[in-house]
Design an enzyme around this catalytic site. Structure first.
Site, PDB file in Angstrom:
ATOM      1  N   GLU A 219      37.780  22.967  74.780  1.00  0.00           N
ATOM      2  CA  GLU A 219      36.972  22.198  73.835  1.00  0.00           C
ATOM      3  C   GLU A 219      36.283  23.048  72.772  1.00  0.00           C
ATOM      4  O   GLU A 219      35.172  22.732  72.327  1.00  0.00           O
ATOM      5  CB  GLU A 219      35.947  21.349  74.599  1.00  0.00           C
ATOM      6  CG  GLU A 219      36.609  20.271  75.422  1.00  0.00           C
ATOM      7  CD  GLU A 219      35.639  19.487  76.273  1.00  0.00           C
ATOM      8  OE1 GLU A 219      34.425  19.800  76.245  1.00  0.00           O
ATOM      9  OE2 GLU A 219      36.093  18.583  76.985  1.00  0.00           O
TER      10      GLU A 219
ATOM     11  N   GLU B  33      41.901  16.541  80.742  1.00  0.00           N
ATOM     12  CA  GLU B  33      40.602  16.418  81.403  1.00  0.00           C
ATOM     13  C   GLU B  33      40.088  15.011  81.153  1.00  0.00           C
ATOM     14  O   GLU B  33      40.023  14.556  80.012  1.00  0.00           O
ATOM     15  CB  GLU B  33      39.596  17.452  80.911  1.00  0.00           C
ATOM     16  CG  GLU B  33      38.276  17.369  81.670  1.00  0.00           C
ATOM     17  CD  GLU B  33      37.260  18.372  81.186  1.00  0.00           C
ATOM     18  OE1 GLU B  33      37.642  19.532  80.951  1.00  0.00           O
ATOM     19  OE2 GLU B  33      36.093  17.989  81.027  1.00  0.00           O
TER      20      GLU B  33
END
Length: 693
Positions: free
Chosen positions: A199, A275
């Site tokens: 991320e 995820e």
């Protein structure tokens, strides 16, 4: 790990929608009438034929993104093996098909830090940490499980003076490649996939360099996942850069809300929700998981979904409490909890395998919900059906638009090679709802007959999950009930000589890395100690403190005493603390009672980890300094808070402060016990104990 920085501090709450949701007497199945048509319900028919679509890649769990499995390794047998069986043993529990782990970077990544295999450029150690152990345990139970590695943070040296891992792309690629080689050479583990930087921004040139580095090192079979976060830009870049497209094997999305987008699908790449979930593991969390496991494929062509996180083996009062498939955070008692998301997972994983293919007819149900059908290419067929209502399936992220689900009849009509060959299905069912019980989760309903027309009709109430399968042998695995839950034991002592995997029992590092240390030439009575070893600020995933910091114990503690011996080596100072109220990415803002000893000859008491609120301090040459001080040796520090809110601080056995706390230094009412360093530098700790006051 979390998709947006704005979500870093969201607390995962199981009560988000439960308080407003009213259970409305959802009809449950019985063995005799579970597939009977309800004449009052809307009816629809759905074709199930041979036409195949995308390959199914599996359902997985993520260990890491915050030391989420930290306490699991401390469990005694047989409980530790039981927990692992529920997660990984095929045909028993969750039967996970993918295990994703954090490539430790010595920095905070949500609930704690995971230790790097290379604290500095000349250091390599592939015995550190528990992820190697966890991967081997998963492989021992399921040799076919796929392994994924992904960095959240990086040791400071990787940036070569910059807070950026792409300064020297070759160096960074070699760091990751060494982790993959270490897995193979030291643990006989084959890493199947590797990511870029969780991320955080990706670098196109770095991805290409990583691909070349892996190929040259003999790891051409390791597939690169990118970008593990925002996916629109990587999709655009893949479409206009042929070399990048060749380097990337999987586009990894995080918390996509079951949508992948037109541009991502136009790349022709395999798409994963690499995820997802991140929701409290109660009945609503189970509904969230049930809905997205189907709809990630139906809506977004995602062929794998990975849960963050695998198992909540971290203290409840660290961020994202129990956002996991199951909970195991009491190694001192042996207590663990097998939650509903385990059995929701089993609806898919016990009756499919990676390499199967989705059928083209997978899709939405006309009265709400979805179904996916998968085949092994022969006559094996599994259909998973869900009718999760909105309020019963809210995930912590992203926001879920309103929608309606109605009770309905669904007729599945077998065509092609399935018609006439499949005479019956094994049926498994889970009924979710605010009053649902474990007896209604993953229930074997026996066999249902396919009629002469190749049809099966089911009545589907709201909030039900059903698997129809030709695969025999599903099992709701069960062990004897785990021991009862108990509080963290007091008194508690730790001499740092019996820990596993290089880390101390029950300590959860929040910044830096604390490791077992043996000084074989020591004659000072401290042969085995705990040592903070990070000497340079890592390239962090979140804004954790600029020091080493580890917590232990029960967050509810108010009136306890802590004792340690500490040796300052290459740091500005050390501390011990009580009532520490924050960890994770909020650790920089932690408050509590902190007792500091500085290398320069100063002790001080503060009510915060940032040392902005000083209660009292004393310099070694002042009259208030009444204690011995061993500048190059060991010093003993003790701190306690009594029930009358009186503080006692001792240095080398001498009372240096004993007063009732003043109003302007109001402390948290409770919190963790902690210890650490004043900056990133070497220090040793020993003779640790906690007692009640």
């Amino acid at each position: 790990m979390k998709l947006l920085v704005a979500f870093f501090f969201v607390i995962c709450s199981y009560s988000l929608f439960a308080s407003s949701y009213q259970y409305r007497g959802i009809q449950t199945f019985s063995k005799d009438d579970s597939f009977s048509k309800n004449d009052r319900a809307f009816s629809s028919a759905y074709d199930i034929h041979d036409g195949v679509a995308l390959q199914f890649d599996g359902i997985g769990g993520l260990s890491g993104g915050g030391a989420t499995s930290r306490l699991l390794v401390n469990y005694a047998e047989p409980y530790r093996s039981q927990i692992l069986d529920y997660l990984f043993r095929p045909g028993f529990g969750a039967s996970l098909q993918i295990l994703k782990v954090e490539i430790g970077g010595d920095s905070q990544s949500t609930e704690g830090t995971e230790h790097s295999h290379m604290h500095d450029e000349d250091d390599e150690d592939y015995t550190r940490g528990y992820e190697w152990w966890l991967m081997k345990e998963a492989k021992a139970r399921n040799p076919k499980i796929k392994l994924v590695g992904l960095p959240w943070g990086w040791p400071g040296w990787v940036g070569q003076g910059n807070a950026w891992p792409y300064t020297n792309q070759t160096l960074t690629a070699m760091y990751v490649t060494k982790w993959i080689r270490g897995a193979k050479e030291h643990h006989n583990l084959t890493i199947d996939y590797v990511g870029i930087w969780n991320e955080r921004p990706y670098d196109i040139t770095y991805i290409k360099v990583l691909r070349r580095t892996l190929d040259e090192a003999g790891f051409s079979d390791v597939t690169i996942i990118a970008a593990d976060g925002g996916y629109m830009m990587i999709s655009y870049d893949i479409l206009r850069d042929a070399e990048l497209a060749k380097a990337v094997g999987v586009i990894g999305l995080h918390y996509p809300g079951t949508l992948s987008g037109k541009i991502t699908q136009e790349t022709g790449k395999i798409i994963w929700s690499s995820e997802d979930y991140s929701t409290y593991n109660d009945v609503i969390g189970a509904g969230c998981w049930a809905r997205i496991l189907n709809q990630n494929y139906v809506n977004g062509n995602m062929t794998a979904t990975i849960s963050w996180n695998l198992v909540a083996s971290y203290y409840d009062n660290l961020p994202y409490k129990r956002c996991s498939l199951m909970t195991a955070n009491e190694p001192w008692s042996g207590h663990y909890e097998v939650s509903d998301p385990v059995w929701v997972t089993a609806h898919t994983t016990q009756f499919t395998s990676p390499g199967w293919r989705y059928l083209q007819t997978s899709g939405h149900l006309n009265s709400g919900g979805s179904y996916v059908a998968l085949t092994d290419g022969g006559t094996a067929l599994t259909i998973i059906i869900e009718t999760m209502s909105h309020d019963q399936s809210v995930c912590i992220r992203p926001p879920l638009p309103e929608y309606e689900v109605q009770a309905q009849n669904a007729t599945f009509m077998l065509g092609g090679s399935f018609k006439g060959k499949i005479k019956s299905f094994y049926m498994w069912q889970t009924q979710l709802g605010q009053s649902s019980t474990s007896d209604e989760v993953f229930v074997n309903k026996g066999e249902v007959t396919v009629d002469s027309q190749g049809q099966v009709t089911l009545f589907l109430p709201k909030d039900v999950l059903v698997t129809l399968t030709t695969v025999p042998g599903g099992l709701k695995g069960k062990y004897p009930k785990s021991p009862p839950s108990t509080s963290f034991p007091l008194p508690y002592k730790e001499g740092f000589d019996g820990s596993q995997f290089g880390e101390a029992f029950n300590f959860a590092d929040q910044s830096g890395a604390f490791e077992n240390f043996e000084n074989k030439s020591s004659d000072d009575g401290h042969r085995t100690t705990l040592r903070q070893v990070v000497t340079q600020r890592p390239l962090t995933w979140c804004d954790d403190p600029n020091l080493g910091f580890t917590v232990v114990g029960d967050f509810t503690w108010s009136h306890v005493a802590v004792n340690i011996s500490a040796k300052i080596e290459g740091t500005l100072g050390v501390f011990v603390a009580l009532r520490v109220d924050k960890g994770g990415c909020d650790a920089r803002e932690a408050e509590g009672l902190f007792f500091w000893l500085l290398e320069s000859g100063v002790w001080k008491l503060t009510s915060d980890i940032g040392r902005e609120h000083v209660i009292k301090q004393c310099y070694v040459d002042e009259k208030c300094w009444v204690s011995p001080y061993h500048r190059n040796g060991w010093n003993n520090m003790s701190l306690s808070i009594g029930k009358e809110q009186k503080i006692f601080a001792y240095l080398n056995g001498v009372l240096v402060y004993g007063q009732t706390i003043k109003g302007e230094f109001e402390l948290p009412e409770n919190g963790f016990v902690a210890m650490g360093t004043m900056d990133f530098g070497l220090a040793q700790f020993d003779d640790f104990s906690i007692t009640e006051t």
